[in-house]
Enzyme design. Structure first.
Site, PDB file in Angstrom:
ATOM      1  N   CYS A   1       0.842  -1.186   0.000  1.00 37.49           N
ATOM      2  CA  CYS A   1       0.000   0.000   0.000  1.00 37.49           C
ATOM      3  C   CYS A   1       0.881   1.240   0.000  1.00 37.49           C
ATOM      4  CB  CYS A   1      -0.903   0.013   1.230  1.00 37.49           C
ATOM      5  SG  CYS A   1      -1.888  -1.483   1.417  1.00 37.49           S
TER       6      CYS A   1
ATOM      7  N   ARG B   1       1.126   1.559  -6.046  1.00 40.01           N
ATOM      8  CA  ARG B   1       1.308   0.654  -4.908  1.00 40.01           C
ATOM      9  C   ARG B   1      -0.016   0.085  -4.407  1.00 40.01           C
ATOM     10  NH1 ARG B   1       6.180   0.676  -2.374  1.00 40.01           N
ATOM     11  NH2 ARG B   1       5.204  -0.087  -0.480  1.00 40.01           N
TER      12      ARG B   1
ATOM     13  N   TRP C   1      -3.888  -1.547  -1.197  1.00 40.84           N
ATOM     14  CA  TRP C   1      -3.906  -2.825  -1.908  1.00 40.84           C
ATOM     15  C   TRP C   1      -4.379  -3.841  -0.888  1.00 40.84           C
ATOM     16  CZ3 TRP C   1      -3.664  -4.494  -6.754  1.00 40.84           C
ATOM     17  CH2 TRP C   1      -3.383  -5.846  -6.982  1.00 40.84           C
TER      18      TRP C   1
ATOM     19  N   ASN D   1       0.992   0.014   6.023  1.00 39.47           N
ATOM     20  CA  ASN D   1       1.390  -0.840   4.909  1.00 39.47           C
ATOM     21  C   ASN D   1       2.028  -2.085   5.500  1.00 39.47           C
ATOM     22  OD1 ASN D   1       2.330  -1.938   2.483  1.00 39.47           O
ATOM     23  ND2 ASN D   1       4.158  -0.652   2.449  1.00 39.47           N
ATOM     24  N   GLY D   2       1.567  -3.270   5.081  1.00 41.99           N
ATOM     25  CA  GLY D   2       2.139  -4.506   5.595  1.00 41.99           C
ATOM     26  C   GLY D   2       1.065  -5.408   6.172  1.00 41.99           C
TER      27      GLY D   2
ATOM     28  N   GLU E   1       7.628 -21.673 -18.319  1.00 41.67           N
ATOM     29  CA  GLU E   1       7.511 -20.260 -17.952  1.00 41.67           C
ATOM     30  C   GLU E   1       8.704 -19.464 -18.457  1.00 41.67           C
ATOM     31  OE1 GLU E   1       6.323 -16.602 -16.141  1.00 41.67           O
ATOM     32  OE2 GLU E   1       5.313 -18.334 -17.004  1.00 41.67           O
TER      33      GLU E   1
ATOM     34  N   LYS F   1       8.334 -16.203 -20.927  1.00 42.55           N
ATOM     35  CA  LYS F   1       8.874 -14.877 -20.621  1.00 42.55           C
ATOM     36  C   LYS F   1       9.724 -14.347 -21.776  1.00 42.55           C
ATOM     37  CE  LYS F   1       6.926 -13.735 -17.137  1.00 42.55           C
ATOM     38  NZ  LYS F   1       5.872 -14.438 -17.805  1.00 42.55           N
TER      39      LYS F   1
ATOM     40  N   GLU G   1       7.478 -13.446 -24.922  1.00 44.66           N
ATOM     41  CA  GLU G   1       6.492 -12.376 -24.830  1.00 44.66           C
ATOM     42  C   GLU G   1       7.115 -10.989 -24.721  1.00 44.66           C
ATOM     43  OE1 GLU G   1       3.827 -12.592 -21.462  1.00 44.66           O
ATOM     44  OE2 GLU G   1       5.425 -13.155 -20.088  1.00 44.66           O
TER      45      GLU G   1
ATOM     46  N   HIS H   1      12.041 -37.563 -30.596  1.00 41.08           N
ATOM     47  CA  HIS H   1      10.743 -37.819 -31.226  1.00 41.08           C
ATOM     48  C   HIS H   1      10.302 -36.637 -32.086  1.00 41.08           C
ATOM     49  CE1 HIS H   1      10.166 -41.546 -28.976  1.00 41.08           C
ATOM     50  NE2 HIS H   1      10.733 -40.905 -27.953  1.00 41.08           N
TER      51      HIS H   1
ATOM     52  N   LYS I   1      -2.404  -6.621 -19.435  1.00 42.10           N
ATOM     53  CA  LYS I   1      -2.080  -7.157 -18.114  1.00 42.10           C
ATOM     54  C   LYS I   1      -3.143  -8.137 -17.621  1.00 42.10           C
ATOM     55  CE  LYS I   1       0.278  -7.649 -14.387  1.00 42.10           C
ATOM     56  NZ  LYS I   1       1.497  -8.462 -14.464  1.00 42.10           N
TER      57      LYS I   1
END
Length: 606
Positions: free
Chosen positions: A2, A27, A74, A100-101, A479, A483, A486, A502, A601
């Site tokens: 946050c 944030r 957040w 925050n936290g 993954e 990355k 993209e 194969h 996103k």
């Protein structure tokens, strides 16, 4: 994650707080609020939604005063709402706090305070702070904050104001960032430097355990023992755009470097000694009744689910299916009341994943969601939710969300494995120890960025890159390939190394890079053979493995030795250099790293 702002001085605090929150909206952006000292009383104004909602509610006519605190949220505890927005006050409105936290022991503190007669108005962990201040206050504001902090467990930064002390802000930092901007007869407080750069470039950066008493005359700083200490003031010469990225050139690399802290936050409050502690309320009978896990996800989250398949099958000893969400509901899936549907989504709004959730639920499955956004559609519709606590992710290419999804999967697998009796207490303790060691292992990788930059320079002009691995290394390599493709636009594919003969090996030609993951000791000999196969056809080998992979090192054109970690957790450690490789290749090719072409996103349409 946050955003906190504060101001004390000669100007109208409200305008400065809103301006600072605008700089910190990256944030957190599900709600916001301010508290301003007006006529000796604290005036709170809060609004759910983007900062524009708060501005609309104030309508240019906010509280008048020269001291105040503000917050952009957040959500972690409680859905986004006016009631759950910060700042929070206690019973008497004598104190207001922004935070925050995570206060890990807030449940115990809240229960005690309620027994003592305190009335709570929100679902948040933060609200215990003003109530504790009321409990501790005997006329000394600083001492009340000190007594409050002594009762807290977790990671936090917070700022508090008191109507009894209208010329003071008390601020505390533990694990979460906090800075002060020093002006002429005025002080600015913020979670991050961008919020104050418009007003001053003289910055005091607080360290863990420090507490500050802030007045118009200056900042008094105290250490954990309560002793007064001197603090240096730094002169910042960044431009504001660079400051929003914390001095990093792009949000993606900033978020890659935030991963140690993201993992710590995801683990916070979920490990109690040598036991996993999840607030999911499963009974032993319910856990043992599950005879299948169906993972439903898209893109990066689906690759996290593929790693999860290996983990769940190893720890739970039941079959696991992993389906791309866009296909799941059209395949007449075999799902019933004995199925656990595990739904994974960073945003919690992915349209295909949400549709898959509804399909699984309609067939009787019990749905557990792993997501990053409190109050999202998936979080609301799932039966139970495990939040990843990664904080906002700005770059389109997901990094810290993926890593925290993996951590969530390990925690869930352990939790269910213990209930089912398939995970011993010894194994539980061993894996939890390994999870708690992950942040340091990730930091060790990040410290060696130079090696990855060298690798990226050798790959940047290639047209094709292949990734190979066996077992969990193959799932992790998916993954890594995603990355790279993209954000660099280089064609990249990941293959199970045992499948090379194969058909895939036909694509190998002189000079093509092959990223070889080899972290599983029982498969090293097989991987060496596969590497020799592609090397014999002219491939350039870039190996990733632990110290035991001596032969892999010898066969590699460049080898990156991973920091020692528990082998079952290797996918978390392995993906960090692969994220960095994709980033540095993209930068070398001159691409817009944070906004790769054709991508968004959050995918909220089918």
């Amino acid at each position: 994650m946050c955003g906190i702002v504060g101001y004390i001085g000669m100007r109208q605090a409200g305008d400065i707080l809103l301006d600072g929150l605008e700089k910190l909206e990256y944030r957190g952006y599900d709600s916001s609020g301010i508290a301003v000292m007006e006529g000796g009383a604290i005036c709170l104004v809060k609004a759910v939604g983007r900062l524009s909602e708060l501005k609309s509610r104030l309508n240019g006519n906010g509280p008048a005063g020269t001291l105040g605190i503000g917050h952009t949220r957040w959500a972690t505890h409680g859905k986004p709402s006016d009631e759950n927005s910060h700042p929070h006050a206690g019973n008497t409105d004598r104190f207001a706090v922004v935070h925050n936290g995570i206060i890990e022991n807030y449940g115990r503190l809240k229960s005690r305070l309620i027994e003592e007669g305190h009335v709570f108005r929100s679902e948040t962990d933060t609200e215990v702070l003003p109530h504790l201040l009321e409990d501790s206050y005997d006329g000394d504001f600083l001492q009340a904050v000190r007594k409050t902090v002594s009762q807290l467990e977790g990671s936090y930064a917070f700022a508090a104001i008191s109507s009894d002390n209208p010329q003071e802000i008390i601020a505390v930092r533990k694990d979460s960032p906090l800075v002060a901007g020093i002006g002429d007869g005025e002080i600015f407080l913020a979670s991050d430097i961008p919020a104050v750069l418009k007003y001053t470039r003289s910055i005091m950066i607080f360290e863990d355990g420090e507490m500050a008493r802030i007045t118009p005359e200056g900042v008094e700083v105290y250490n954990e023992d309560g002793a007064r200490m001197d603090k240096d003031i730094q002169q910042i010469d960044w431009d504001i755009e660079a400051a929003e990225k914390g001095g990093f050139p792009h949000f993606m690399i900033k978020e890659i470097f935030e991963q140690p802290q993201a993992v710590r936050k995801t683990l916070a409050g979920r490990i109690s000694g040598t036991r996993v502690s999840l607030n999911l309320d499963w009974s032993t009978d319910e856990a043992r009744a599950i005879n299948k896990v169906a993972v439903i996800a898209c893109g990066t989250a689906c690759y996290a689910g593929m790693v999860g398949r290996s983990i769940f099958e190893q720890l739970l000893r039941i079959p696991v299916s992993v389906d791309v969400a866009s296909e799941f509901r059209y395949m007449n899936p075999i799902v019933d009341e004995q199925t656990l549907a595990l739904v994974i989504s960073q945003s919690g709004e992915t349209a295909d994943t949400l549709a898959g959730l509804r399909e699984a639920k309609a067939r009787g499955a019990r749905v557990v969601a792993i997501t990053n956004v409190v109050g999202s559609s998936i979080a609301r519709e799932a039966d139970q939710v495990l939040y990843t606590q990664a904080g906002p992710e700005i770059a389109v290419a997901s990094t810290k969300a993926y890593v925290t999804q993996l951590v969530g999967i390990y925690l869930l697998a352990l939790y269910l494995g213990v209930l089912r009796g398939s995970v011993t207490r010894e194994l539980e303790a061993q894996i939890l120890d390994g999870l708690e060691a992950l942040p340091q292992a990730i930091e060790d990788v990040l410290d060696r960025a130079g090696e990855i930059i060298e690798m990226a320079d050798r790959i940047k002009d290639k047209n094709n890159v292949f990734f190979i691995g066996r077992g969990v290394d193959h799932t992790a390599s998916l993954e890594g390939a995603l990355k790279l493709k993209e954000i660099s636009y280089i064609h990249a594919e990941a293959y199970a190394a045992g499948e090379l003969k194969h058909g895939t090996i036909a694509l190998i030609e002189p000079g093509v890079p092959v990223i070889s993951l080899a972290t599983q000791g029982h498969l090293l000999d097989k991987m060496v053979s596969n590497i020799k196969e592609v090397k014999a056809r002219g491939a350039e080998i870039y190996g990733f493995g632990f110290n035991e992979g001596r032969e892999i090192r010898e066969e590699s054109d460049q080898f990156f030795q991973l920091p020692e970690s528990l082998r079952i957790l290797a996918p978390v450690v392995t993906v960090i250099p692969l994220q960095m490789l994709a980033y540095y290749v993209s930068v070398a090719r001159g691409n817009d790293v944070d906004k790769p072409r054709n991508l968004a996103k959050s995918v909220t349409v089918e």
